[in-house]
Design a protein around this motif. Structure first.
Motif, mmCIF file in Angstrom:
data_model
loop_
_atom_site.group_PDB
_atom_site.id
_atom_site.type_symbol
_atom_site.label_atom_id
_atom_site.label_comp_id
_atom_site.label_asym_id
_atom_site.label_seq_id
_atom_site.Cartn_x
_atom_site.Cartn_y
_atom_site.Cartn_z
ATOM 1 N N ALA A 20 0.825 -1.215 0.000
ATOM 2 C CA ALA A 20 0.000 0.000 0.000
ATOM 3 C C ALA A 20 0.855 1.258 0.000
ATOM 4 C CB ALA A 20 -0.924 -0.010 1.207
ATOM 5 N N LEU A 21 1.953 1.264 0.754
ATOM 6 C CA LEU A 21 2.713 2.502 0.928
ATOM 7 C C LEU A 21 3.813 2.688 -0.107
ATOM 8 C CD1 LEU A 21 3.118 2.762 4.783
ATOM 9 C CD2 LEU A 21 1.439 3.819 3.308
ATOM 10 N N VAL A 22 4.346 1.600 -0.658
ATOM 11 C CA VAL A 22 5.454 1.727 -1.598
ATOM 12 C C VAL A 22 5.014 1.336 -3.007
ATOM 13 C CG1 VAL A 22 7.783 1.014 -2.157
ATOM 14 C CG2 VAL A 22 7.100 1.256 0.221
ATOM 15 N N ALA A 23 4.430 0.132 -3.138
ATOM 16 C CA ALA A 23 4.024 -0.313 -4.468
ATOM 17 C C ALA A 23 2.739 0.380 -4.911
ATOM 18 C CB ALA A 23 3.820 -1.821 -4.475
ATOM 19 N N LEU A 24 1.983 0.932 -3.950
ATOM 20 C CA LEU A 24 0.709 1.595 -4.237
ATOM 21 C C LEU A 24 -0.220 0.689 -5.037
ATOM 22 C CD1 LEU A 24 1.843 5.241 -5.017
ATOM 23 C CD2 LEU A 24 1.007 4.289 -2.892
ATOM 24 N N LEU A 25 -0.267 -0.580 -4.636
ATOM 25 C CA LEU A 25 -1.188 -1.516 -5.264
ATOM 26 C C LEU A 25 -2.395 -1.723 -4.349
ATOM 27 C CD1 LEU A 25 1.231 -4.222 -6.681
ATOM 28 C CD2 LEU A 25 0.016 -2.434 -7.911
ATOM 29 N N ALA A 112 -2.344 -6.342 -5.898
ATOM 30 C CA ALA A 112 -1.295 -6.841 -5.031
ATOM 31 C C ALA A 112 -1.245 -8.369 -5.104
ATOM 32 C CB ALA A 112 -1.535 -6.384 -3.602
ATOM 33 N N ILE A 113 -2.408 -9.008 -5.209
ATOM 34 C CA ILE A 113 -2.442 -10.470 -5.157
ATOM 35 C C ILE A 113 -1.848 -11.074 -6.425
ATOM 36 C CG2 ILE A 113 -3.953 -12.462 -5.010
ATOM 37 C CD1 ILE A 113 -5.792 -10.753 -3.276
ATOM 38 N N ILE A 114 -2.351 -10.625 -7.571
ATOM 39 C CA ILE A 114 -1.787 -11.188 -8.812
ATOM 40 C C ILE A 114 -0.345 -10.726 -8.976
ATOM 41 C CG2 ILE A 114 -2.468 -9.398 -10.467
ATOM 42 C CD1 ILE A 114 -3.374 -11.915 -12.193
ATOM 43 N N GLY A 115 -0.043 -9.552 -8.432
ATOM 44 C CA GLY A 115 1.339 -9.061 -8.474
ATOM 45 C C GLY A 115 2.280 -10.002 -7.757
ATOM 46 N N ARG A 116 1.893 -10.461 -6.576
ATOM 47 C CA ARG A 116 2.751 -11.380 -5.830
ATOM 48 C C ARG A 116 2.817 -12.734 -6.518
ATOM 49 N NH1 ARG A 116 6.048 -8.445 -4.446
ATOM 50 N NH2 ARG A 116 7.097 -10.040 -3.231
ATOM 51 N N THR A 141 -2.609 -5.304 5.659
ATOM 52 C CA THR A 141 -3.628 -5.195 6.699
ATOM 53 C C THR A 141 -3.298 -4.081 7.684
ATOM 54 O OG1 THR A 141 -3.927 -7.560 6.508
ATOM 55 C CG2 THR A 141 -4.897 -6.504 8.429
ATOM 56 N N LEU A 142 -2.017 -3.951 8.023
ATOM 57 C CA LEU A 142 -1.623 -2.900 8.972
ATOM 58 C C LEU A 142 -1.969 -1.521 8.412
ATOM 59 C CD1 LEU A 142 1.794 -4.037 10.451
ATOM 60 C CD2 LEU A 142 -0.380 -3.703 11.640
ATOM 61 N N VAL A 143 -1.625 -1.298 7.147
ATOM 62 C CA VAL A 143 -1.928 0.011 6.562
ATOM 63 C C VAL A 143 -3.428 0.247 6.524
ATOM 64 C CG1 VAL A 143 -1.733 1.438 4.510
ATOM 65 C CG2 VAL A 143 0.168 0.027 5.207
#
Lengths: 230, 347
Positions: A20-25, A112-116, A141-143
């Motif tokens: 969320a904070l770096v990849a902005l996905l 994020a999911i398909i990215g990973r 989840t933390l973000v």
């Protein structure tokens, strides 16, 4: 060696490559459901569950899936797990399911999911993929929870409102409130509040990184002459 | 022998920004006095509150950014922002909302983007939109002009209402507060009333709301002063007001019973103030001559569209913010030809 590798994967997922904070996905669910802490936490946990299972499966079949068809296969796997999670939430967390609504099925579109799956699980063994999924999921989840808590607190002056939806009746006394007098800042709950809040979180992370790296430079600068032979 | 060599310009005026901002403040005075005349002391208190907060916030942020705060604070730009914001606020808005709005304008919209000259959005209007969206109930309760209610609220009661909440006024609050003429017009139109029926209400003057239209006239005077002094160009205000009149006139010509007279749009809400003082913000507006005409005209059209089909009491803030976003693109496509260059050199 292996320990260091897991450590790096965990740190990347939680901090250096936080989705969320770096990849902005995955910003769509991030913006849409984080109007309370409990909503953010709920969606974060559901996303983590899907991520874990999809990473495990993708990693498990990585030797048999040809590169040409990998994306449709990943999408099918993710869609199946999202459907399963949606049905499970409908059964066991029905009230929360109703609040999160369309955003549970939309987990399937969370980049994020398909990215990973594409960037990590399809190239790494199962154990590393599991660690990656967990750390990425927990970081996300933390973000979601921090942003949700922030917006809930500023927007309506409460924290943990609706906690029983997620934790059962035991949580009914968890709710903190600034009282009826608090006027509420509607903007924080509306979408602009999510954008502004996320902007501040990213800025905060960059400040922390900057402080850490300048401290690291100071430490090496301070220790280098002492270690050098005189 | 020492000959100092300096590059041009060799003659320097004083602080250009300060003189521009000072003239803007001066031009705001007649309209502000008119607002005070019709709506009482709340206007003045809002200006003072917002002004002090804005200057203090600017000072603090510049200290945090390890810059010398004096040049930026003394150029009066924070004061202009705060003043414009305060004019847009209801006179009896609770004090802390004025404060939060002023902080939002300076800290978030102006300084976080780099301070004066770098803000992509008009700080005063962004703060107004922030307050309107966050506290819709308080932000839509205007006072009725004194020509309707007999006299303005005395200073002491105004202070009490602002600092302790309007509840201290009791039943009197309901008597002296109400929707703005624009809001009133939209509510009544949505109830399927004819314009001729709506105009029966005593809140109307010749063109717009009673009292309001005169406030507009005094702002117009200040705006003309700014054009005369060369502080702002005529392009944005003229194109904005002309576009607004044109589109309102077209709809009015088609159906005068459901679309108010064009001059109503001109002399209601913040159209005049917006055209001369807000849309012309040198930082966030378009800067090329042709671009300014397009920029102003599109604001005029948006004002009409949002007022007619939107859900908020006035449209100038949203129209200006939307066009702030478009300004860089407009500038890109309307670059004036460099003297001596041929058209094809530009590509």
């Amino acid at each position: 060696m292996a320990d260091i590798e897991y450590r790096r994967i965990t740190l990347d997922g939680l901090w250096h490559n936080n989705q969320a904070l770096v990849a902005l996905l995955g910003l769509c669910p991030l913006m849409a459901v984080t109007n309370t802490l409990v909503n953010g936490l709920g969606l974060g946990l559901a996303t983590t569950a899907v991520l874990l299972m999809s990473n495990l499966s993708v990693s498990g079949i990585r030797h048999w899936v040809r590169a040409e068809v990998r994306l449709p296969v990943f999408v099918m796997i993710i869609a199946s797990f999202v459907t399963a999670v949606e049905l499970l939430m409908n059964a066991y967390f029905h009230e929360l399911y109703k609040i999160l609504g369309i955003f549970i099925p939309l987990i399937v579109t969370n980049c994020a999911i398909i990215g990973r799956a594409e960037a990590f699980a399809s190239r790494n063994p199962i154990s590393a993929s599991a660690v990656d999924a967990l750390s990425i999921g927990v970081g996300f989840t933390l973000v979601l929870s921090v942003l949700g808590g922030l917006r809930e607190f500023i927007g309506q002056g409460t924290l943990f409102a609706g906690a029983p939806l997620l934790f059962g009746d035991i949580a009914s006394s968890w709710e903190l409130s600034l009282g009826e007098e608090y006027p509420g800042v509607l903007l924080a709950i509306l979408p602009p509040g999510a954008f502004i809040g996320l902007g501040f979180l990213i800025a905060l992370k960059n400040i922390i990184d900057k402080r850490l790296s300048s401290r690291a430079v100071e430490v090496t600068a301070a220790t280098a002459p002492a270690g050098a032979p005189s | 022998m020492h000959f100092p060599i300096t590059s041009s310009p060799h003659l320097q005026g004083g602080n250009a920004i300060r003189s521009v901002m000072g003239q803007v403040l001066l031009a705001l005075v007649p309209g502000t006095v008119a607002l005070w005349w019709y709506f009482g002391w709340g206007v003045v208190i809002n200006v003072a509150l917002a002004g002090v907060t804005a200057v203090a916030a600017e000072w603090l942020v510049l200290k945090l950014r390890k810059r010398d705060p004096w040049p930026a604070v003394s150029d009066l730009s924070a004061l202009v922002t705060a003043w414009l914001l305060a004019l847009a606020l209801p006179p009896l808005l609770p004090w802390w909302q004025t404060l939060v709005g002023s902080l939002f304008a300076i800290v978030l919209v102006k300084q976080l983007f780099g301070g004066i000259g770098f803000n992509p959005f008009n700080p005063a209007m962004a703060a107004y939109a922030f307050l309107l969206i966050s506290f819709p109930a308080d932000m839509t309760h205007w006072l009725q002009p004194s020509v309707l209610t007999g006299e303005n609220l005395p200073l002491q009661e105004t202070l009490q209402a602002i600092f302790q909440g309007t509840a201290v006024l009791g039943a009197q609050w309901d008597a002296i507060s109400g929707a703005t003429p624009l809001d009133h017009m939209r509510t009544e139109l949505s109830r399927n009333l004819m314009i001729s029926e709506i105009r029966q209400s005593p809140v109307w003057g010749d063109f717009g709301g009673l009292g309001w239209e005169w406030v507009g006239n005094w702002f117009l005077l200040g705006g003309l002063f700014l054009i005369w002094r060369g502080v702002i160009s005529w392009r944005i205000p003229v194109s904005m007001l002309a576009a607004l009149l044109l589109i309102a006139g077209m709809f009015w010509a088609v159906d005068p019973q459901t679309h108010p007279f064009p001059a109503f749009h001109l002399f209601s809400g913040a159209a005049i103030l917006g055209a001369f003082f807000i849309a012309t913000d040198p930082v966030s507006a378009s800067t090329t001559p042709r671009g300014q005409l397009i920029y102003g005209a599109l604001i005029g059209l948006l004002v009409f569209a949002i007022r007619t089909w939107g859900g908020y009491p006035d449209a100038v803030a949203f129209a200006v913010l939307l066009m702030n976003m478009a300004a860089p693109t407009i500038d890109h496509y309307t670059q004036p030809r460099v003297f001596g260059a041929r058209e094809e050199d530009h590509g």
